[in-house]
Each structure stands twice: as C-alpha cells, then as structure tokens.
Scaffold this active site. Structure first.
Site, PDB file in Angstrom:
ATOM      1  N   GLY A 137       0.800  -1.220   0.000  1.00 61.19           N
ATOM      2  CA  GLY A 137       0.000   0.000   0.000  1.00 61.19           C
ATOM      3  C   GLY A 137       0.827   1.261   0.000  1.00 61.19           C
ATOM      4  O   GLY A 137       1.907   1.344  -0.610  1.00 61.19           O
ATOM      5  N   CYS A 138       0.327   2.259   0.725  1.00 60.12           N
ATOM      6  CA  CYS A 138       0.966   3.570   0.741  1.00 60.12           C
ATOM      7  C   CYS A 138       2.354   3.541   1.364  1.00 60.12           C
ATOM      8  O   CYS A 138       3.164   4.437   1.130  1.00 60.12           O
ATOM      9  CB  CYS A 138       0.085   4.563   1.493  1.00 60.12           C
ATOM     10  SG  CYS A 138      -1.527   4.858   0.719  1.00 60.12           S
ATOM     11  N   GLY A 139       2.648   2.524   2.152  1.00 59.91           N
ATOM     12  CA  GLY A 139       3.965   2.441   2.779  1.00 59.91           C
ATOM     13  C   GLY A 139       5.053   1.933   1.869  1.00 59.91           C
ATOM     14  O   GLY A 139       6.235   1.956   2.232  1.00 59.91           O
ATOM     15  N   ALA A 140       4.697   1.472   0.663  1.00 58.18           N
ATOM     16  CA  ALA A 140       5.660   0.749  -0.165  1.00 58.18           C
ATOM     17  C   ALA A 140       6.776   1.621  -0.722  1.00 58.18           C
ATOM     18  O   ALA A 140       7.855   1.102  -1.039  1.00 58.18           O
ATOM     19  CB  ALA A 140       4.937   0.048  -1.319  1.00 58.18           C
ATOM     20  N   HIS A 297       4.460  10.386   4.398  1.00 57.11           N
ATOM     21  CA  HIS A 297       3.369  10.064   3.490  1.00 57.11           C
ATOM     22  C   HIS A 297       2.139  10.900   3.830  1.00 57.11           C
ATOM     23  O   HIS A 297       1.701  10.923   4.979  1.00 57.11           O
ATOM     24  CB  HIS A 297       3.010   8.582   3.567  1.00 57.11           C
ATOM     25  CG  HIS A 297       1.809   8.251   2.742  1.00 57.11           C
ATOM     26  ND1 HIS A 297       1.839   8.283   1.360  1.00 57.11           N
ATOM     27  CD2 HIS A 297       0.549   7.934   3.089  1.00 57.11           C
ATOM     28  CE1 HIS A 297       0.641   7.997   0.897  1.00 57.11           C
ATOM     29  NE2 HIS A 297      -0.160   7.771   1.920  1.00 57.11           N
TER      30      HIS A 297
END
Length: 372
Positions: A137-140, A297
């Site tokens: 997800g957004c952490g990638a 983020h």
C-alpha cells in the site's frame, strides 16, 4: 552508506481541480445518496488538484475489473517507463548500469510485473535483479527505499532503481457509498516516481554528464543536476502493529478493489506510530527536533495532524507533505518519493537529518533515516 542520486516523477496528462472531480463523482452516485456529504468530505481532503489516468468523462464507462486492470497495465508501463528514464537521466546513470530494480504498486495486477514489461524499453540488462512488491500500500515507497538500501549494503559497488507506479483512480467504485470509498474518491491521485541509488563504494563521479546519450530520457528536463548532493540512507525500521489488519487495505472481489479504511487510523498514528518514530530516532541519538527534513506520506489531513501533534512538531515540519497532497492528492506508494524529490530540490544544507515515514496495510509503518 547508500547514496540517492536522483528522484523523478511522471504524471498522466489529465489534471483536474478538485471541485470538477467532486461534481463528476456526485453526478454518478446512486439515487438517494448524500451528495452534500461527498462534497464536504472532498472539501476537507486538503486536495486542490489531481492527475488522473484517464480523461474525467471516461470513468463513467468503465466496466469490469478485467477492463480496468488491462488499462492499468497499459498505462502503468508507459508512465513507469517515463519516470525511470527521467530518473536515470537526472542521476547521470545508464540503464545497463542498474543491478537491481524494485517496483511497487497496489492499484493493479500485472504478471509479468511492471518493471519486467518496461525493462527492454528503457534498456535494463537482461540479467538485472528484479523485486516486484505488491500489497504494501501507501507504505511501499519507504519500504522499497529500505530494500534498495539492504541490497546496496551487501553490494556496495552496485546501482539500484526503485519504481512506484500507482493509478489509484482505476480502483474507484462509483456505486459504493461507504464512507471509506467516498473519502478515497476525494483523496487519491495518479502518478509514478523513480529513484536511483548507489552503494558506498560506487565512485562519486561514476555517473555520466547530463545531456549525454542516455536513451530517450536525454530529451527530458533534469529535475536535479547529476552529481548534486543527494541524501544517504543511514538506517531503516519496519513495524507491524498487531490487531490492526482490519483497519486498512483492499476488499477484493468481482468488482475489483474496494477500499477498507478504518476511522481509528488517526488515533493509531498518534499513539503508536509516533512512539515508533521516537524510539527509532532515539536508537540513533536523535529526537524529533533534530530532524530537519520530514518526508511523511500524506495519508490525509487527519493522519498528518495526528503525527505532528503526537511528535510535537511545528506547522512547518510537514509543509512539504501538505503541499504535495494539495497539488497531486495521495499518490499511495509514490507520494513519499515525490516529496523526497521536492525536498531535495530545496537543497537541504549539509548535515541535515531527514526521516521518511510510510504507513500502509498491516497496519504497518516504515521509517528510513536520511543524512545530507
């Protein structure tokens, strides 16, 4: 330490102000939907404009998951290639010099993966090592930078490439009136980012001058001159928070990807992610006040408010993240790379400490400590 030579971005040509996207989505809601709620949620998202993979009126006619995923593969490969070529050019690195490519997405499925499909087009070697990531997800974006660092720690004379390609608009469920989907419809944008890094033993002048024959990217405008002083990666830390897997992710079905977004996330960030940040910094004899460049983020205004409040940060600390959210929306895994590009363009003084913060499904956080 791993040195970041360049970070570049690429966006689809279709860019719209937030209010136009809002009204288009409102017009397609099922009868009886709370249109005023949609407008309020979109107005509160902190987004002023977004790039979309398709012209705005095309989204009315999108059909099955198979159709949207075919569009994802086609458009993601083209956009990813643009980002990669630009990053290589800006870094002064030839494609054949790349030893590892890490690619990440969570907005479509491609097998062969995106980096495999564009490898020949951009000139990567047939024996290049590949690590495609999905589900982070957004952490990638932060995870990918950490994995690049891991590789280059073991291969200090090597060169690595990180690619993030996210077409969030293709996952939108127009008939879904859940709060999670309505929030997502006002928050996420489309884009790609690529980063080039080298190991500690790679000579500082190993790149090629900007303007040399570096494939089609030589025609691109450089976002940072080759040889400019990018940050080094000092350390990274991953964290899973037990009992939180239900708070963020996809509900995958015949319809495609449906957003799962728990309202508890801001409080989780305030209580647990901030504690993890403080612990990570303390392990390197640092405090939040010692960080001069926050690359966080932009999960949304509430997430950033929770992080800033929990860490006692001034309003200016997350300004780069808020500007990125306003200009492009949440780009999922590509956002932290875009923010890192913007921070680097401002030329942080030598000695500046930076911290990349990514958050994603799991619920999880990824922290990467940088030094200029």
């Amino acid at each position: 330490m791993t040195r970041v030579l360049a970070v570049s971005t690429a966006f689809p040509p279709h860019r719209y102000p937030q209010h136009e996207i809002t009204e288009e989505l409102v017009s397609g809601l099922p009868p009886g939907s709370d249109r005023a709620l949609v407008r309020r949620l979109h107005a509160a998202a902190g987004v002023e404009s977004r790039h979309l993979a398709l012209p705005l009126d095309r989204y009315r006619d999108l059909g099955s998951f198979g159709e949207t995923n075919r569009l994802f593969v086609e458009l993601a490969v083209a956009l990813g290639a643009e980002a990669v070529e630009r990053a290589l050019h800006d870094a002064g690195v030839h494609a054949e010099d790349v030893d590892l490519v890490v690619s990440t997405t969570v907005t479509g499925i491609a097998t062969p993966s995106v980096e495999a499909r564009l490898a020949a087009e951009v000139g990567l070697r047939p024996d290049v090592r590949r690590t495609p990531l999905f589900g982070l997800g957004c952490g990638a974006g932060a995870v990918g930078l950490a994995r690049v660092h891991d590789f280059l720690e073991g291969r200090p004379d090597g060169t690595a490439l990180l690619l993030s390609t996210e077409l969030c608009s293709l996952t939108l469920q127009r008939a879904d009136t859940s709060t999670a989907n309505l929030v997502a419809g006002g928050l996420f944008g489309d884009g790609a980012a690529a980063l080039v890094a080298v190991g500690a033993e790679r000579p500082a002048d190993a790149g090629h001058p900007v303007g040399s024959d570096l494939s089609p990217a030589s025609a691109c405008t450089a976002s940072s001159p080759a040889g400019s002083s990018g940050p080094s990666v000092v350390a990274a830390r991953s964290r899973l928070y037990p009992g939180t897997a239900h708070l963020l992710g996809w509900d995958v079905g015949d319809w495609g990807f449906r957003m799962v977004l728990g309202p508890e996330l801001p409080e989780l960030v305030r209580l647990q992610v901030t504690e993890e940040v403080e612990s990570f910094l303390a392990a390197h004899d640092l405090k939040p006040g010692d960080v001069g460049a926050w690359i966080c983020h932009p999960g949304g205004p509430k997430i950033m408010d929770a992080l800033a409040g929990g860490l006692g940060l001034p309003d200016s600390a997350l300004a780069a993240s808020r500007r990125a959210l306003a200009a492009h929306g949440n780009l999922s895994s590509a956002s932290v790379l875009q923010i890192l590009k913007d921070v680097q363009a401002a030329r942080p003084p030598s000695g500046t400490t930076g911290l990349v913060i990514g958050m994603g499904p799991g619920f999880s956080s990824e922290l990467v400590l940088l030094a200029w």
